[in-house]
Design an enzyme around this catalytic site. Structure first.
Site, short mmCIF file in Angstrom:
data_model
loop_
_atom_site.label_atom_id
_atom_site.label_comp_id
_atom_site.label_asym_id
_atom_site.label_seq_id
_atom_site.Cartn_x
_atom_site.Cartn_y
_atom_site.Cartn_z
CB SER A 37 -0.96 -0.05 1.19
OG SER A 37 -1.95 0.93 1.09
CG ASP A 40 -7.20 -3.21 -2.53
OD1 ASP A 40 -7.78 -2.27 -1.94
OD2 ASP A 40 -6.01 -3.50 -2.35
CG HIS A 80 -5.49 -2.76 0.84
ND1 HIS A 80 -4.86 -2.42 -0.34
CD2 HIS A 80 -4.91 -1.98 1.79
CE1 HIS A 80 -3.96 -1.48 -0.12
NE2 HIS A 80 -3.96 -1.20 1.16
#
Length: 299
Positions: free
Chosen positions: A161, A241, A276
């Site tokens: 991320s 995600d 995620h």
């Protein structure tokens, strides 16, 4: 640098460390996993264990990935150490998000050198990650001529991320000097100048001047860096995600490398059903570990 705690994990040890940073002017925590090779009595004295740096995402501490990504199994398999730095400076004296949000300030340093007050005093995370921390680890572990760990030369970088963004950005900015042997990322922010998370961070840390943004945006950096040899960037992202369409936008990196020397060397694998979380990260850590091990000369 002092040892806070140690744990036996797999065949090696996870060591939690803290030290005073000249870059951030705060105490910083960092975790490192030393693989079983480090403790082997028959480990060759003329050999050094390479290192993978793992940069974590928004809100994370050094503990998240070291507890949930399961890198330790892979480090033992191939023979590399792995470093888990913190995501920002911390403390009562460190400026935070005035809105109290989790996507800026403490836990969200974006791995850059802030130029705007009140953040510039402490948020010098680019220098901390890519310069100070490797040198500090080298000084701490490689004492009295007993050099077993390589933090400076045979090194790779990855992240998740915000940390995936930081890994790609740092890899590209250090590319001409061959700072990192390889780079990969899990669900990275690839074009921070054009997505809400990145725009908030860049405005807060760097100000409104877009020229400063360009120095930290992978989609802009990669257009001006000439690719060499067979170097590749490996990226995984889940098609479930929740941040994919608004904040990650991996397709923008593919667009950025079109008609450049990087066109065939950025691989983005969109995997079905994954989100995620660290369930996603841990699933694809083995593939990333093999990718880095190959580039570090371990296989």
């Amino acid at each position: 640098m002092k040892v806070v705690k140690e744990f036996s994990v797999c065949g090696g040890r996870l060591i939690k460390l803290s030290h005073n940073s000249n870059s951030t002017k705060t105490s910083m925590n960092v975790n490192i996993y030393l693989p079983k090779h480090y403790y082997a009595q028959d480990f060759p004295r003329n050999k050094r264990i390479p290192t993978v740096f793992y940069l974590s995402g928004l809100t994370c501490t050094p503990d998240n990935a070291s507890e949930k990504a399961f890198w330790q199994f892979q480090a033992d398999k191939y023979g590399f150490a792995i470093v888990f730095p913190d995501t920002s400076p911390r403390g009562d004296e460190v400026a935070n998000d005035p809105e109290g949000s989790w996507d800026f300030g403490q836990g969200a340093g974006f791995y850059l050198n802030a130029t705007q007050e009140p953040y510039a005093q402490h948020y010098q995370m680019y220098d901390y990650i890519h310069k100070e921390l490797p040198q500090t680890l080298d000084s701490h572990f490689n004492k009295n001529g007993d050099v077993k760990l390589d933090f400076l030369d045979n090194v790779a970088i990855t992240g998740h991320s915000m940390g995936g963004y930081g890994a790609i950005c740092g890899y590209l900015k250090g590319y001409s000097g061959k700072r990192y042997k390889s780079c990969s990322a899990f669900a990275p922010i690839v074009n921070p100048s054009n997505v809400p998370w990145g725009q908030k961070a860049f405005k807060g840390y760097l100000g409104e001047e877009k020229a400063q943004w360009e120095a930290y945006d992978p989609c802009l950096l990669i257009k001006n860096i000439r690719h060499v040899g067979d170097d590749r960037i490996l990226i995984h992202v889940g098609d479930s995600d929740p941040f994919l369409e608004e904040h990650l936008k991996p397709e923008l990196l593919l667009e950025a490398v079109k008609a450049t020397s990087w066109q065939d060397y950025v691989e983005i694998k969109k995997v079905h059903g994954f989100d995620h979380s660290y369930y996603f990260v841990s699933t694809f850590v083995p593939e990333h570990a093999e990718f880095h091990a190959r580039n570090l000369g371990l296989i």
